[in-house]
Design a protein around this motif. Structure first.
Motif, PDB file in Angstrom:
ATOM      1  N   GLU A   1       0.690  -1.211   0.063  1.00 21.95           N
ATOM      2  CA  GLU A   1      -0.252   0.213  -0.023  1.00 21.95           C
ATOM      3  C   GLU A   1       1.117   1.386   0.395  1.00 21.95           C
ATOM      4  O   GLU A   1       0.616   2.261  -0.678  1.00 21.95           O
ATOM      5  N   VAL A   2       2.324   0.976   1.113  1.00 21.26           N
ATOM      6  CA  VAL A   2       2.974   2.198   0.740  1.00 21.26           C
ATOM      7  C   VAL A   2       3.624   2.475  -0.702  1.00 21.26           C
ATOM      8  O   VAL A   2       4.256   3.641  -0.958  1.00 21.26           O
ATOM      9  N   PHE A   3       3.837   1.014  -1.204  1.00 25.22           N
ATOM     10  CA  PHE A   3       4.654   1.566  -2.443  1.00 25.22           C
ATOM     11  C   PHE A   3       3.634   1.937  -3.498  1.00 25.22           C
ATOM     12  O   PHE A   3       4.381   2.973  -4.287  1.00 25.22           O
ATOM     13  N   GLN A   4       1.858   1.243  -3.273  1.00 27.19           N
ATOM     14  CA  GLN A   4       1.248   2.195  -4.274  1.00 27.19           C
ATOM     15  C   GLN A   4       0.910   3.803  -4.199  1.00 27.19           C
ATOM     16  O   GLN A   4       0.937   4.272  -5.308  1.00 27.19           O
ATOM     17  N   ALA A   5       1.161   4.088  -3.359  1.00 28.54           N
ATOM     18  CA  ALA A   5       1.040   5.349  -3.211  1.00 28.54           C
ATOM     19  C   ALA A   5       2.170   6.512  -3.441  1.00 28.54           C
ATOM     20  O   ALA A   5       1.784   6.920  -4.737  1.00 28.54           O
ATOM     21  N   ALA A   6       3.655   5.793  -3.391  1.00 28.95           N
ATOM     22  CA  ALA A   6       4.399   6.208  -3.974  1.00 28.95           C
ATOM     23  C   ALA A   6       4.814   6.565  -5.512  1.00 28.95           C
ATOM     24  O   ALA A   6       4.741   7.601  -6.263  1.00 28.95           O
ATOM     25  N   LEU A   7       3.817   4.576  -6.196  1.00 30.63           N
ATOM     26  CA  LEU A   7       3.730   5.238  -7.386  1.00 30.63           C
ATOM     27  C   LEU A   7       2.623   5.863  -7.873  1.00 30.63           C
ATOM     28  O   LEU A   7       2.798   6.503  -9.221  1.00 30.63           O
ATOM     29  N   ASP A   8       1.238   6.323  -7.202  1.00 30.60           N
ATOM     30  CA  ASP A   8       0.761   7.472  -7.255  1.00 30.60           C
ATOM     31  C   ASP A   8       1.544   8.405  -7.868  1.00 30.60           C
ATOM     32  O   ASP A   8       0.778   9.589  -7.927  1.00 30.60           O
ATOM     33  N   ARG A   9       1.980   9.319  -6.262  1.00 29.51           N
ATOM     34  CA  ARG A   9       2.680  10.035  -6.899  1.00 29.51           C
ATOM     35  C   ARG A   9       3.833  10.718  -7.631  1.00 29.51           C
ATOM     36  O   ARG A   9       3.998  12.067  -8.056  1.00 29.51           O
ATOM     37  N   GLY A  10       3.976   9.636  -8.447  1.00 28.04           N
ATOM     38  CA  GLY A  10       4.910   9.109  -9.474  1.00 28.04           C
ATOM     39  C   GLY A  10       6.900   9.470  -9.140  1.00 28.04           C
ATOM     40  O   GLY A  10       7.556   9.849  -9.565  1.00 28.04           O
TER      41      GLY A  10
ATOM     42  N   PHE B   1       8.019   6.493  -8.115  1.00 27.68           N
ATOM     43  CA  PHE B   1       8.488   5.590  -8.879  1.00 27.68           C
ATOM     44  C   PHE B   1       7.786   5.955 -10.032  1.00 27.68           C
ATOM     45  O   PHE B   1       6.876   6.142 -10.236  1.00 27.68           O
ATOM     46  N   ARG B   2       8.186   4.609 -11.035  1.00 27.21           N
ATOM     47  CA  ARG B   2       8.119   4.647 -12.006  1.00 27.21           C
ATOM     48  C   ARG B   2       8.330   3.624 -13.213  1.00 27.21           C
ATOM     49  O   ARG B   2       9.441   3.400 -13.255  1.00 27.21           O
ATOM     50  N   TRP B   3       7.512   2.774 -13.353  1.00 23.90           N
ATOM     51  CA  TRP B   3       8.057   2.056 -14.262  1.00 23.90           C
ATOM     52  C   TRP B   3       7.934   2.128 -16.071  1.00 23.90           C
ATOM     53  O   TRP B   3       7.648   2.391 -16.067  1.00 23.90           O
ATOM     54  N   GLU B   4       9.287   2.009 -15.860  1.00 27.23           N
ATOM     55  CA  GLU B   4      10.082   2.147 -17.203  1.00 27.23           C
ATOM     56  C   GLU B   4      10.035   1.116 -18.051  1.00 27.23           C
ATOM     57  O   GLU B   4      11.161   0.439 -18.259  1.00 27.23           O
ATOM     58  N   GLY B   5       8.964   0.188 -18.423  1.00 23.96           N
ATOM     59  CA  GLY B   5       9.096  -1.400 -19.245  1.00 23.96           C
ATOM     60  C   GLY B   5       9.164  -2.065 -17.346  1.00 23.96           C
ATOM     61  O   GLY B   5       8.613  -2.154 -16.996  1.00 23.96           O
ATOM     62  N   ALA B   6      10.793  -3.483 -17.892  1.00 22.27           N
ATOM     63  CA  ALA B   6      10.878  -4.120 -16.410  1.00 22.27           C
ATOM     64  C   ALA B   6      11.359  -3.440 -15.640  1.00 22.27           C
ATOM     65  O   ALA B   6      11.952  -3.822 -14.789  1.00 22.27           O
ATOM     66  N   ARG B   7      12.019  -1.927 -15.759  1.00 16.58           N
ATOM     67  CA  ARG B   7      12.857  -1.424 -15.738  1.00 16.58           C
ATOM     68  C   ARG B   7      11.466  -0.416 -13.965  1.00 16.58           C
ATOM     69  O   ARG B   7      11.475   0.230 -14.532  1.00 16.58           O
ATOM     70  N   LEU B   8      12.373  -0.119 -13.223  1.00 18.91           N
ATOM     71  CA  LEU B   8      11.972   1.045 -11.668  1.00 18.91           C
ATOM     72  C   LEU B   8      12.753   1.688 -11.963  1.00 18.91           C
ATOM     73  O   LEU B   8      13.986   1.719 -11.282  1.00 18.91           O
TER      74      LEU B   8
END
Length: 550
Positions: A443-452, A454-461
């Motif tokens: 849930e913390v990771f998802q919050a970080a993704l939602d705020r931009g 972290f970002r998935w760039e293909g298979a790279r984080l």
């Protein structure tokens, strides 16, 4: 013993080099002694002991330990030459040693060196700066029977600390301080010992492909602060162009502001009495000579230009800045780690602190910086590239990621795994978060993704650096999470960073032997008291006697 280390590594756990050394020194039966001739021609001896090996995997692990040990010595101390003494009758160990010149690419040109060879690029530029091209690094092998017996030179009596006397030297002077970082440049002007101006400028030097993109903003900033400082010195601070001094000002706005303030200052326009430049690279005798950091990655990758010629413009930055200093006035360039240590020594000395053992500090920011000031106030002329130091021979699962992946343990500059850059720094916090949050706190990771953040760039984080640089917001998010009541994975992230610092303490004591045993910490990672306390807790798990200060 070796199998235990191999199992830890295969389980994606750290295998700290100091633990390997402790085990090998206690139970090893095969001597391999490194006689390192330093820049001042003194010789430092590192008598390593290695165990017998069974099978290719064990032999490869022992070789990785030898490579990392020599690499750490060269990255930290530098060397004129290295002489390796071992038993020639030990055929497998002799074979390992014979491959060292190839592993470190001693005879390769700078532009062709990779991995371990990168430290010799820095070393070569240092040797050129110190000896004007007359000395070339060498690595020689000898039979153990030929090893000379060297007596350690007794330490000279510690001189009385000078730090408390230095602030008085600023009286009657206008001085500029410039701190060059990986995400911003910070500047300050003092007049007669009092701070009168501060300026920040955001930038992204690792993306620059020409030297002028890096040097021109620094020279413009010096010009801007000279004009604004002159107005302050003349008691006309209210006439300074506040828009040009704002953090968000563009290069064009700063140029126009400098021109306008120069006109307005008229006869009050004056030169600095001295400039101090803190730069994130190896600095020897006021000249930037490293050239292998992440900050100049864009220059190195530009195949259209000669990198050495481009980097020479950065090396000569002290000469360019002299245009803004009174004739004969000093322009002092120093690595950002020693500068932080020196500045703190002056502050603490003014407050009456005991600095009879000198000062040893780390800056935990975009990268990890290291500063070492001797008790007499001197700063050793050595590379001190601790962010390149390899501390982890394990964590094999994270080696598979490319350096640009937030989960990787590979160094951005050398691509070697296990270096401090990806452990005790902003990148270390990102790596631990990218590895742990998806599994242990989704849930913390998802919050970080939602705020931009972290970002998935293909298979790279990745932690995005463009179109908006999210590195600072990402770290602030992790720090906020760690500071919340209760126990969470983000608390453990900062404890692990403290654990890494305890390993660094052990390794720096082995290689550098500094008088100071306390470590002072600077930078964003310790700005929040809760995060600093977590770092202290993690360090105490391995080294209860280590004292950390924020």
């Amino acid at each position: 013993m070796i199998d235990t280390f191999l199992q830890q590594a295969a389980e994606n756990r750290p295998v700290y080099i100091c633990d390997v050394r402790n085990g090998f020194q206690a139970r090893g039966t095969r001597p391999l002694h490194l006689y390192v001739t330093l820049y001042d021609r003194s010789i430092r001896v590192f008598p390593l002991s290695l165990p017998e090996t069974t099978g290719e995997e064990q032999a490869h692990f022992v070789a990785s330990y030898v490579h990392a040990s020599l690499y750490n010595i060269l990255s930290t101390l530098g060397a004129v030459r290295v002489d390796v003494y071992l038993d020639k009758a030990d055929s497998s160990l002799w074979s390992l040693a014979c491959h060292l010149p190839q592993v470190f690419q001693v005879d390769e040109a700078k532009e062709r060196r990779t991995g371990y060879g990168k430290c010799l690029n820095v070393n070569e530029r240092v040797l050129n700066a110190l000896f004007r091209g007359e000395v070339r690094f060498s690595l020689q092998l000898h039979d153990l029977s030929q090893a000379p017996v060297l007596l350690e030179r007794p330490s000279a009596p510690a001189a009385a600390p000078v730090f408390h006397r230095l602030p008085a030297l600023t009286k009657g002077k206008m001085l500029l301080g410039m701190d060059v970082g990986g995400t911003d440049v910070k500047l300050s002007v003092s007049v007669d010992g009092a701070l009168v101006l501060c300026k920040e400028f955001d930038w992204f030097p690792s993306a620059y492909t020409r030297a002028e993109e890096l040097t021109a903003p620094l020279l413009l900033l010096a010009r801007l602060l000279r004009a604004a400082g002159s107005l302050c010195r003349a008691g006309r601070a209210e006439q300074a162009d506040r828009r040009a001094l704002d953090r968000s000002a563009t290069l064009e706005e700063m140029r126009r502001g400098a021109e306008a303030m120069e006109r307005d200052a008229g006869t009050d326009l004056c030169l600095f009495d001295g400039i101090g430049l803190s730069f994130p690279d190896v600095v020897i005798q006021n000249r930037v000579v490293g050239g292998e950091t992440h900050k100049t990655q864009g220059l190195r990758n530009n195949s259209q230009l000669n990198y050495e010629a481009q980097f020479a413009q950065i090396t000569a930055l002290n000469e360019a800045l002299a245009a803004y200093v009174v004739p004969g006035g000093p322009v002092r360039v120093i690595n950002d780690g020693p500068m932080a240590a020196f500045a703190a020594s002056v502050e603490q000395g003014a407050g009456g602190a005991d600095l009879s053992r000198g000062f040893f500090a780390h800056t935990l920011g975009t990268d990890l910086g290291t500063g070492w000031v001797r008790p007499d106030g001197s700063i050793p002329d050595i590379p001190l590239e601790l962010y390149n130091m390899i501390i982890d021979l394990g964590s094999w699962g994270q080696r598979k990621f490319e350096p640009e992946d937030a989960r990787s343990i590979r160094n951005f500059n050398t691509q070697l795994p296990g270096s401090l850059q990806r452990y005790a720094s902003q990148s270390g916090a990102f790596r631990l978060a990218a590895d742990r949050l998806p599994r242990q706190a989704p849930e913390v990771f998802q919050a970080a993704l939602d705020r931009g953040l972290f970002r998935w760039e293909g298979a790279r984080l990745a932690v995005p650096a463009e179109p908006e640089d999210m590195r600072k917001p990402c770290l602030e998010f992790l720090m906020e999470q760690a500071a919340q009541p209760g126990e969470g994975i983000c608390q453990e992230i900062f404890r692990e960073i403290g654990e890494y610092l305890s390993v660094v303490w052990r390794e720096t004591n082995f290689i550098l032997r500094p008088e100071a045993q306390t470590r002072s910490l600077f930078g964003r990672l310790v700005m929040h008291p809760a995060c600093f306390q977590l770092i202290c807790q993690g360090a105490a798990r391995r080294e209860p006697g280590l004292r950390l200060l924020a």
